[in-house]
Design an enzyme around this catalytic site. Structure first.
Site, PDB file in Angstrom:
ATOM      1  N   PHE A   1       0.869  -1.182   0.000  1.00  0.00           N
ATOM      2  CA  PHE A   1       0.000   0.000   0.000  1.00  0.00           C
ATOM      3  C   PHE A   1       0.908   1.236   0.000  1.00  0.00           C
ATOM      4  O   PHE A   1       0.817   2.114   0.856  1.00  0.00           O
ATOM      5  CB  PHE A   1      -0.977   0.001   1.180  1.00  0.00           C
ATOM      6  CG  PHE A   1      -2.260   0.716   0.838  1.00  0.00           C
ATOM      7  CD1 PHE A   1      -3.179   0.165  -0.036  1.00  0.00           C
ATOM      8  CD2 PHE A   1      -2.551   1.964   1.375  1.00  0.00           C
ATOM      9  CE1 PHE A   1      -4.348   0.827  -0.381  1.00  0.00           C
ATOM     10  CE2 PHE A   1      -3.719   2.641   1.041  1.00  0.00           C
ATOM     11  CZ  PHE A   1      -4.619   2.065   0.169  1.00  0.00           C
TER      12      PHE A   1
ATOM     13  N   GLY B   1       6.311   8.092   0.965  1.00  0.00           N
ATOM     14  CA  GLY B   1       7.328   7.749   1.974  1.00  0.00           C
ATOM     15  C   GLY B   1       8.125   6.543   1.514  1.00  0.00           C
ATOM     16  O   GLY B   1       9.369   6.571   1.480  1.00  0.00           O
ATOM     17  N   HIS B   2       7.412   5.482   1.118  1.00  0.00           N
ATOM     18  CA  HIS B   2       8.093   4.303   0.569  1.00  0.00           C
ATOM     19  C   HIS B   2       8.863   4.697  -0.699  1.00  0.00           C
ATOM     20  O   HIS B   2       9.984   4.241  -0.929  1.00  0.00           O
ATOM     21  CB  HIS B   2       7.081   3.228   0.192  1.00  0.00           C
ATOM     22  CG  HIS B   2       6.223   2.727   1.314  1.00  0.00           C
ATOM     23  ND1 HIS B   2       4.888   3.024   1.419  1.00  0.00           N
ATOM     24  CD2 HIS B   2       6.509   1.930   2.374  1.00  0.00           C
ATOM     25  CE1 HIS B   2       4.374   2.437   2.487  1.00  0.00           C
ATOM     26  NE2 HIS B   2       5.330   1.774   3.102  1.00  0.00           N
TER      27      HIS B   2
ATOM     28  N   GLN C   1      12.980   6.637   8.952  1.00  0.00           N
ATOM     29  CA  GLN C   1      13.053   7.189  10.310  1.00  0.00           C
ATOM     30  C   GLN C   1      11.652   7.282  10.929  1.00  0.00           C
ATOM     31  O   GLN C   1      11.502   7.410  12.143  1.00  0.00           O
ATOM     32  CB  GLN C   1      13.726   8.568  10.226  1.00  0.00           C
ATOM     33  CG  GLN C   1      13.945   9.294  11.538  1.00  0.00           C
ATOM     34  CD  GLN C   1      14.949   8.597  12.441  1.00  0.00           C
ATOM     35  OE1 GLN C   1      15.913   7.993  11.962  1.00  0.00           O
ATOM     36  NE2 GLN C   1      14.717   8.658  13.747  1.00  0.00           N
ATOM     37  N   LYS C   2      10.625   7.202  10.075  1.00  0.00           N
ATOM     38  CA  LYS C   2       9.238   7.207  10.565  1.00  0.00           C
ATOM     39  C   LYS C   2       9.041   6.141  11.655  1.00  0.00           C
ATOM     40  O   LYS C   2       8.373   6.367  12.651  1.00  0.00           O
ATOM     41  CB  LYS C   2       8.308   6.951   9.375  1.00  0.00           C
ATOM     42  CG  LYS C   2       6.962   6.373   9.685  1.00  0.00           C
ATOM     43  CD  LYS C   2       5.941   7.455   9.827  1.00  0.00           C
ATOM     44  CE  LYS C   2       4.590   7.013  10.317  1.00  0.00           C
ATOM     45  NZ  LYS C   2       4.226   5.657  10.147  1.00  0.00           N
TER      46      LYS C   2
ATOM     47  N   LYS D   1       3.323  10.532   6.391  1.00  0.00           N
ATOM     48  CA  LYS D   1       2.619   9.618   5.472  1.00  0.00           C
ATOM     49  C   LYS D   1       2.667   8.210   6.053  1.00  0.00           C
ATOM     50  O   LYS D   1       3.682   7.785   6.597  1.00  0.00           O
ATOM     51  CB  LYS D   1       3.281   9.635   4.093  1.00  0.00           C
ATOM     52  CG  LYS D   1       2.939  10.882   3.310  1.00  0.00           C
ATOM     53  CD  LYS D   1       3.492  10.833   1.897  1.00  0.00           C
ATOM     54  CE  LYS D   1       3.198  12.112   1.151  1.00  0.00           C
ATOM     55  NZ  LYS D   1       1.939  12.094   0.407  1.00  0.00           N
TER      56      LYS D   1
ATOM     57  N   SER E   1       0.554   4.128   5.521  1.00  0.00           N
ATOM     58  CA  SER E   1      -0.499   3.313   4.894  1.00  0.00           C
ATOM     59  C   SER E   1      -1.746   3.337   5.771  1.00  0.00           C
ATOM     60  O   SER E   1      -2.870   3.234   5.279  1.00  0.00           O
ATOM     61  CB  SER E   1      -0.021   1.876   4.708  1.00  0.00           C
ATOM     62  OG  SER E   1       1.218   1.860   4.051  1.00  0.00           O
TER      63      SER E   1
HETATM   64  P1  AMP Z   1       5.731  -0.184   6.123  1.00  0.00           P
HETATM   65  O1  AMP Z   1       5.200  -0.552   4.781  1.00  0.00           O
HETATM   66  O2  AMP Z   1       4.827   0.708   6.910  1.00  0.00           O
HETATM   67  O3  AMP Z   1       6.227  -1.394   6.888  1.00  0.00           O
HETATM   68  O4  AMP Z   1       7.023   0.694   5.853  1.00  0.00           O
HETATM   69  C1  AMP Z   1       8.090   0.212   5.069  1.00  0.00           C
HETATM   70  C2  AMP Z   1       9.263   1.146   5.196  1.00  0.00           C
HETATM   71  O5  AMP Z   1       8.881   2.443   4.738  1.00  0.00           O
HETATM   72  C3  AMP Z   1       9.730   1.310   6.649  1.00  0.00           C
HETATM   73  O6  AMP Z   1      11.153   1.366   6.669  1.00  0.00           O
HETATM   74  C4  AMP Z   1       9.130   2.627   7.051  1.00  0.00           C
HETATM   75  O7  AMP Z   1       9.849   3.303   8.064  1.00  0.00           O
HETATM   76  C5  AMP Z   1       9.200   3.393   5.729  1.00  0.00           C
HETATM   77  N1  AMP Z   1       8.220   4.490   5.742  1.00  0.00           N
HETATM   78  C6  AMP Z   1       6.866   4.381   5.943  1.00  0.00           C
HETATM   79  N2  AMP Z   1       6.291   5.600   5.952  1.00  0.00           N
HETATM   80  C7  AMP Z   1       7.299   6.495   5.755  1.00  0.00           C
HETATM   81  C8  AMP Z   1       7.355   7.919   5.673  1.00  0.00           C
HETATM   82  N3  AMP Z   1       6.270   8.680   5.807  1.00  0.00           N
HETATM   83  N4  AMP Z   1       8.549   8.497   5.452  1.00  0.00           N
HETATM   84  C9  AMP Z   1       9.671   7.729   5.334  1.00  0.00           C
HETATM   85  N5  AMP Z   1       9.697   6.390   5.407  1.00  0.00           N
HETATM   86  C10 AMP Z   1       8.522   5.780   5.615  1.00  0.00           C
END
Ligand code: AMP
EC number: 6.3.2.1
Length: 281
Positions: free
Chosen positions: A32, A36-37, A148-149, A184, A186
Site C-alpha cells: 500500500f 514515503g516508501h 526514520q518514521k 505519510k 499506509s
Molecule cells: P511499512 O510498509 O509501513 O512497513 O514501511 C516500510 C518502510 O517504509 C519502513 O522502513 C518505514 O519506516 C518506511 N516508511 C513508511 N512511511 C514512511 C514515511 N512517511 N517516510 C519515510 N519512510 C517511511
C-alpha cells in the site's frame, strides 16, 4: 519490472545480477505504497544497480487484536509506484511462502525492544526482526533502506545487524510528510475526514516539544508534558505513549544532555499513529 512470489525466484534473479557485477539494494515494505516508501526506493535506486522491493504483510508482527486482516493492500498501485521510483523487482510472497507449517525459528533483539512500541505491541519486534532477517538471507542485498518514521524499528534493525554480523549496510531515510505535517502512512487510509484533520495534532505537538528543546529546555518531563497537553487539546486523540529516550540505547532520559529520540503513539479514533523527531545536542 518483475514481480516474483517465492524466495527461490528471488535468489535466482539476484544470483544472475551478482554474476554481472551488479549491486543490490532492498526496500522492505508491507505494501500500500505511498511517497514515503517511494523516497526509500528512489534512494535505493540512486545507490544500487538493482533494487528489490518486498511487499509482504508479515503476520507474525501483528498482535491478535491488531489490524492484520484489514491492513490495506493494492499490488497494482504498488507495482506502478515501484516502477516509477526505479525499482527492478517486487518480491510479494504469500504467508506460506515465508512460513512453513512447522516454522519455529525467531530473531529476538533485547533491551531496545522493551519500551516504546515494543512495550505496547508484545512480539512485534520479534516478528519484524525475523522477517527482516529472512529477507536479508533471501535477497542478500549490499544495502537495505528503512524510514526514520519507524524510529524504534530502525534502531532495532541497526543493532541486530551489528550484533549478528549481518553483511548489509542499513541506510536510514527521513520522514516524508503530507503538506499539513502528518507523516505519510499506509494506516492514514483508515481515518475519516474528521479524523484526518485531527491527526495533524501529532506533528503539531512534536513541533511544540522541539521548540521547547530548541529554546533550551532540558527537563524531559517538561518537554513530554508540553507534547501531552497539546495532544490532549484534540478531543479525537488518545495518547498511547509520549517518550523521550536516548537515540541509540532507547533508554528513557530525565535530563536531556545527549542525542535523543522523542517518540509518540496516539490513537485517532481507532487508528493508532506514530511519529517522532530526533534532537542532537
Ligand atoms: P511499512 O510498509 O509501513 O512497513 O514501511 C516500510 C518502510 O517504509 C519502513 O522502513 C518505514 O519506516 C518506511 N516508511 C513508511 N512511511 C514512511 C514515511 N512517511 N517516510 C519515510 N519512510 C517511511
Amino acid at each position: 519490472m518483475k514481480i516474483v512470489n517465492t524466495p527461490e525466484e528471488v535468489r535466482k534473479q539476484v544470483a544472475l545480477w551478482k554474476k554481472e557485477g551488479f549491486s543490490v539494494g532492498l526496500v522492505p515494505t508491507m505494501g500500500f505504497l505511498h511517497e514515503g516508501h517511494g523516497s526509500l526506493i528512489k534512494k535505493a535506486s540512486e545507490e544500487n544497480d538493482k533494487v528489490v522491493v518486498s511487499v509482504f504483510v508479515n503476520p507474525i508482527q501483528f498482535g491478535p487484536s491488531e489490524d492484520l486482516a484489514s491492513y490495506p493492500r493494492d499490488l497494482k498501485h504498488d507495482t506502478e509506484l515501484v516502477s516509477e521510483c526505479g525499482g527492478d523487482m517486487i518480491f510479494s510472497p504469500s504467508p506460506s511462502d515465508m512460513y512453513c507449517e512447522d516454522f519455529c525459528s525467531f530473531v529476538d533483539v533485547e533491551n531496545l525492544t522493551s519500551g516504546l512500541c515494543g512495550a505496547k505491541r508484545p512480539g512485534h519486534f520479534r516478528g519484524v526482526c525475523t522477517v527482516v532477517t529472512k529477507l536479508f538471507n533471501i535477497v542478500q542485498p549490499e544495502r537495505a533502506y528503512f524510514g526514520q518514521k519507524d524510529a524504534q524499528q530502525l534502531a532495532v534493525i541497526k543493532r541486530m545487524v551489528r550484533d549478528l554480523n549481518v553483511p548489509v549496510t542499513i541506510v536510514p531515510c527521513p520522514i516524508v510528510r503530507e503538506a499539513d505535517g502528518l507523516a505519510k502512512s499506509s494506516r492514514n487510509t483508515y481515518l475519516s475526514s474528521e479524523e484526518r484533520k485531527a491527526a495533524v495534532i501529532l506533528n503539531k505537538s512534536l513541533k511544540k516539544g522541539l521548540a521547547a528543546l530548541t529554546s533550551g529546555e532540558r527537563n524531559a518531563e517538561v518537554v513530554k508534558n508540553i507534547i501531552k497537553d497539546t495532544l490532549n487539546s484534540e478531543p479525537l486523540a488518545k495518547i498511547d505513549y509520549v517518550e523521550i529516550v536516548d537515540s541509540s540505547a532507547l533508554a528513557p532520559v530525565t535530563n536531556i544532555n545527549s542525542s535523543i529520540l522523542t517518540a509518540i503513539a496516539v490513537y485517532i479514533g481507532k487508528t493508532r499513529l506514530i511519529d517522532n523527531f530526533t534532537f542532537n545536542l
